[in-house]
Design an enzyme around this catalytic site. Structure first.
Site, mmCIF file in Angstrom:
data_model
loop_
_atom_site.group_PDB
_atom_site.id
_atom_site.type_symbol
_atom_site.label_atom_id
_atom_site.label_comp_id
_atom_site.label_asym_id
_atom_site.label_seq_id
_atom_site.Cartn_x
_atom_site.Cartn_y
_atom_site.Cartn_z
ATOM 1 N N CYS A 1 17.989 14.427 -12.400
ATOM 2 C CA CYS A 1 17.628 15.279 -11.255
ATOM 3 C C CYS A 1 17.234 14.375 -10.096
ATOM 4 C CB CYS A 1 16.470 16.214 -11.604
ATOM 5 S SG CYS A 1 16.019 17.274 -10.193
ATOM 6 N N HIS B 1 5.963 -0.595 -2.695
ATOM 7 C CA HIS B 1 5.520 0.166 -3.872
ATOM 8 C C HIS B 1 5.580 1.677 -3.652
ATOM 9 C CE1 HIS B 1 3.171 -3.648 -5.293
ATOM 10 N NE2 HIS B 1 4.473 -3.737 -5.469
ATOM 11 N N ASN C 1 0.827 -1.209 0.000
ATOM 12 C CA ASN C 1 0.000 0.000 0.000
ATOM 13 C C ASN C 1 0.858 1.254 0.000
ATOM 14 O OD1 ASN C 1 -2.105 -1.697 0.003
ATOM 15 N ND2 ASN C 1 -2.686 -1.388 2.135
ATOM 16 N N CYS D 1 14.966 21.887 -10.864
ATOM 17 C CA CYS D 1 15.225 21.961 -12.311
ATOM 18 C C CYS D 1 14.015 22.451 -13.110
ATOM 19 C CB CYS D 1 15.688 20.610 -12.837
ATOM 20 S SG CYS D 1 14.356 19.401 -12.919
ATOM 21 N N GLY E 1 -5.404 -9.018 2.384
ATOM 22 C CA GLY E 1 -5.914 -8.023 1.442
ATOM 23 C C GLY E 1 -5.114 -7.859 0.173
ATOM 24 N N THR E 2 -4.515 -8.951 -0.290
ATOM 25 C CA THR E 2 -3.781 -8.834 -1.558
ATOM 26 C C THR E 2 -4.216 -9.944 -2.517
ATOM 27 O OG1 THR E 2 -1.607 -8.867 -2.620
ATOM 28 C CG2 THR E 2 -1.733 -9.932 -0.485
ATOM 29 N N ASN F 1 -8.606 -13.004 3.102
ATOM 30 C CA ASN F 1 -9.151 -12.408 1.883
ATOM 31 C C ASN F 1 -10.540 -13.006 1.679
ATOM 32 O OD1 ASN F 1 -9.687 -11.577 -0.836
ATOM 33 N ND2 ASN F 1 -7.485 -11.432 -1.212
ATOM 34 N N CYS G 1 11.367 14.132 -8.725
ATOM 35 C CA CYS G 1 11.450 14.729 -10.049
ATOM 36 C C CYS G 1 11.538 13.623 -11.104
ATOM 37 C CB CYS G 1 12.683 15.634 -10.125
ATOM 38 S SG CYS G 1 12.775 16.473 -11.727
HETATM 39 P P1 NAD Z 1 -5.445 -5.719 -5.501
HETATM 40 O O1 NAD Z 1 -6.334 -4.573 -5.800
HETATM 41 O O2 NAD Z 1 -4.853 -6.493 -6.602
HETATM 42 O O3 NAD Z 1 -6.257 -6.792 -4.634
HETATM 43 C C1 NAD Z 1 -6.952 -6.461 -3.487
HETATM 44 C C2 NAD Z 1 -7.362 -7.754 -2.802
HETATM 45 O O4 NAD Z 1 -7.979 -7.403 -1.571
HETATM 46 C C3 NAD Z 1 -8.392 -8.577 -3.593
HETATM 47 O O5 NAD Z 1 -7.940 -9.919 -3.664
HETATM 48 C C4 NAD Z 1 -9.655 -8.486 -2.749
HETATM 49 O O6 NAD Z 1 -10.400 -9.708 -2.761
HETATM 50 C C5 NAD Z 1 -9.101 -8.231 -1.375
HETATM 51 N N1 NAD Z 1 -9.992 -7.496 -0.490
HETATM 52 C C6 NAD Z 1 -10.936 -6.566 -0.813
HETATM 53 N N2 NAD Z 1 -11.528 -6.106 0.300
HETATM 54 C C7 NAD Z 1 -10.930 -6.759 1.349
HETATM 55 C C8 NAD Z 1 -11.086 -6.697 2.759
HETATM 56 N N3 NAD Z 1 -11.980 -5.879 3.338
HETATM 57 N N4 NAD Z 1 -10.305 -7.481 3.527
HETATM 58 C C9 NAD Z 1 -9.381 -8.318 2.976
HETATM 59 N N5 NAD Z 1 -9.197 -8.405 1.636
HETATM 60 C C10 NAD Z 1 -9.952 -7.645 0.852
HETATM 61 O O7 NAD Z 1 -4.378 -5.164 -4.493
HETATM 62 P P2 NAD Z 1 -2.850 -5.566 -4.294
HETATM 63 O O8 NAD Z 1 -2.739 -7.060 -4.234
HETATM 64 O O9 NAD Z 1 -2.380 -4.742 -3.153
HETATM 65 O O10 NAD Z 1 -2.111 -5.061 -5.631
HETATM 66 C C11 NAD Z 1 -2.506 -3.915 -6.363
HETATM 67 C C12 NAD Z 1 -1.535 -2.776 -6.456
HETATM 68 O O11 NAD Z 1 -2.266 -1.585 -6.316
HETATM 69 C C13 NAD Z 1 -0.476 -2.706 -5.425
HETATM 70 O O12 NAD Z 1 0.683 -2.456 -6.117
HETATM 71 C C14 NAD Z 1 -0.776 -1.478 -4.563
HETATM 72 O O13 NAD Z 1 0.406 -0.739 -4.396
HETATM 73 C C15 NAD Z 1 -1.702 -0.663 -5.403
HETATM 74 N N6 NAD Z 1 -2.828 -0.042 -4.681
HETATM 75 C C16 NAD Z 1 -2.645 0.488 -3.437
HETATM 76 C C17 NAD Z 1 -3.723 1.060 -2.777
HETATM 77 C C18 NAD Z 1 -3.495 1.645 -1.407
HETATM 78 O O14 NAD Z 1 -2.379 2.038 -1.081
HETATM 79 N N7 NAD Z 1 -4.527 1.706 -0.566
HETATM 80 C C19 NAD Z 1 -4.983 1.087 -3.360
HETATM 81 C C20 NAD Z 1 -5.129 0.540 -4.637
HETATM 82 C C21 NAD Z 1 -4.040 -0.016 -5.287
#
Ligand code: NAD
Length: 260
Positions: free
Chosen positions: A145, A132, A115, A165, A202-203, A228, A140
C-alpha cells in the site's frame, strides 16, 4: 539583551577566532547539518536525554524501531501522538532562526537535518533535506500500500487507519535499523562532497550514516565547525569545536555576516 544572554554571547564570541570569522565572511559554499540538540532549546528532548514522565521506562529503540512497532503498535503510536503534541506546542528557537539567516546570507548554502519536528521549516528554512523523515507525515505500514499523507492538523491526534486499505498508519520517520530515504541521503552526500564549510550543530554523531557526513566533507578539504556543549567523535577532527548551545553559537556566526 539580558545580562545572562550578554555573558553567554561574550563567551561564544571568544571561541570564534579570526580564522573562523574570516572564513564565514568570505561566504563559502556551506552545508549545515543539524540534530536533536538544536531543538532541545525549544523544549523537545533529545534521545540521549532521559525520556520524561510516562515514557521514561522505555529506551528509544523500544519506541522507534520496526521491532517495537511489530510488538506493540499502539504503544509506539501513542508515543508519536505525545511527541507531536509536544512539537505542536513548541516554537523555533534562536538556533533555528540563525540557521535560516545563514542559509539566506550564504550563496548556495544547504541544510541537512536529522530532526523530524519540522521546526527548521517553521523558522523559514528553505529546501531542508530531512534525512530521517518528518513526524507530520504518515504512511501506510502495509506492504504494497503506497498511501502517504501530510497531517497538518496540530490540534488532533493523527489518524491510525489507512483510508485506502484499512491497515495501520505509521509515522513517516526513519526508525532505528531502517534505511534512510535514498534520494535525501544521495543529496546530502553530494553536498558534503562539494562543501567548503560545514556547520555541525546539536548532533551526537552516534547515528549513522548521518554521522559520516562531516568526516566525508573533511576528507574533501572542507573546514568544519562543531557546535555542541559536549565533545563527540567529531570534536577532535573538526577545525573548531564551540562548546556551547546552538541557540547561542549559531546567532553569533550569523551576526558575522551582518558586520560591515
Ligand atoms: P542525539 O540525541 O543523539 O544527540 C543530541 C546532541 O545534541 C548531543 O550530543 C547533545 O550534547 C547535543 N545538545 C544538547 N543540547 C544542545 C544544545 N542546546 N545545543 C547544541 N547541542 C546540544 O541526536 P541526533 O544526533 O540528532 O540523533 C538522534 C536521532 O534522534 C536522530 O535520528 C533524530 O532524527 C532523532 N530525534 C529527533 C528529534 C527532533 O526532531 N527534535 C528529537 C529527538 C530525537
Amino acid at each position: 539583551m539580558q545580562a545572562a544572554d550578554r555573558q553567554r554571547f561574550a563567551a561564544v564570541s571568544m571561541m570564534i577566532d579570526d580564522r573562523l570569522a574570516e572564513l564565514i565572511r568570505r561566504r563559502p559554499r556551506t552545508l549545515v547539518l543539524t540534530g536533536a540538540g538544536l531543538s532541545a532549546e525549544s523544549g523537545i528532548p533529545t534521545f540521549r536525554d532521559a525520556q520524561t514522565g510516562l515514557w521514561s521506562r522505555y529506551s528509544p529503540a523500544e519506541l522507534a524501531s520496526p521491532e517495537a512497532f511489530e510488538a506493540d503498535p499502539e504503544r509506539v503510536l501513542d508515543w508519536y501522538d505525545w511527541r507531536r503534541e509536544l512539537i505542536a506546542r513548541s516554537r523555533p528557537n534562536a538556533g533555528h532562526t540563525a540557521v535560516k539567516r545563514l542559509l539566506d546570507a550564504l550563496p548556495g548554502a544547504r541544510l541537512v537535518t536529522q530532526n523530524v519536528d519540522g521546526l527548521h521549516q517553521l523558522a523559514g528554512a528553505r529546501d531542508a533535506i530531512e534525512l530521517h523523515g518528518n513526524i507530520w507525515r504518515l504512511r501506510c505500514a502495509a506492504p504494497g500500500c503506497r498511501h502517504e499523507r501530510y497531517w497538518s492538523d496540530r490540534t488532533a491526534p493523527a489518524p491510525r487507519s489507512c483510508p485506502d486499505c484499512g491497515k495501520i498508519l505509521r509515522p513517516g520517520v526513519v526508525w532505528f535499523g531502517e534505511s534512510l530515504p535514498a534520494q535525501a541521503l544521495a543529496s546530502a552526500w553530494q553536498l558534503a562532497e562539494v562543501a567548503e564549510f560545514v556547520i555541525v550543530a546539536g548532533t551526537s554523531g552516534l547515528v549513522h550514516p548521518a554521522a559520516a557526513l562531516p568526516f566525508h566533507a573533511l576528507e574533501q578539504g572542507a573546514r568544519v565547525v562543531e557546535i555542541n556543549p559536549d565533545r563527540t567523535a567529531l570534536s577532535q577532527a573538526a577545525h573548531w569545536h564551540l562548546a556551547c548551545s546552538s541557540g547561542t553559537a549559531l546567532p553569533a556566526l550569523a551576526d558575522l555576516l551582518d558586520a560591515p
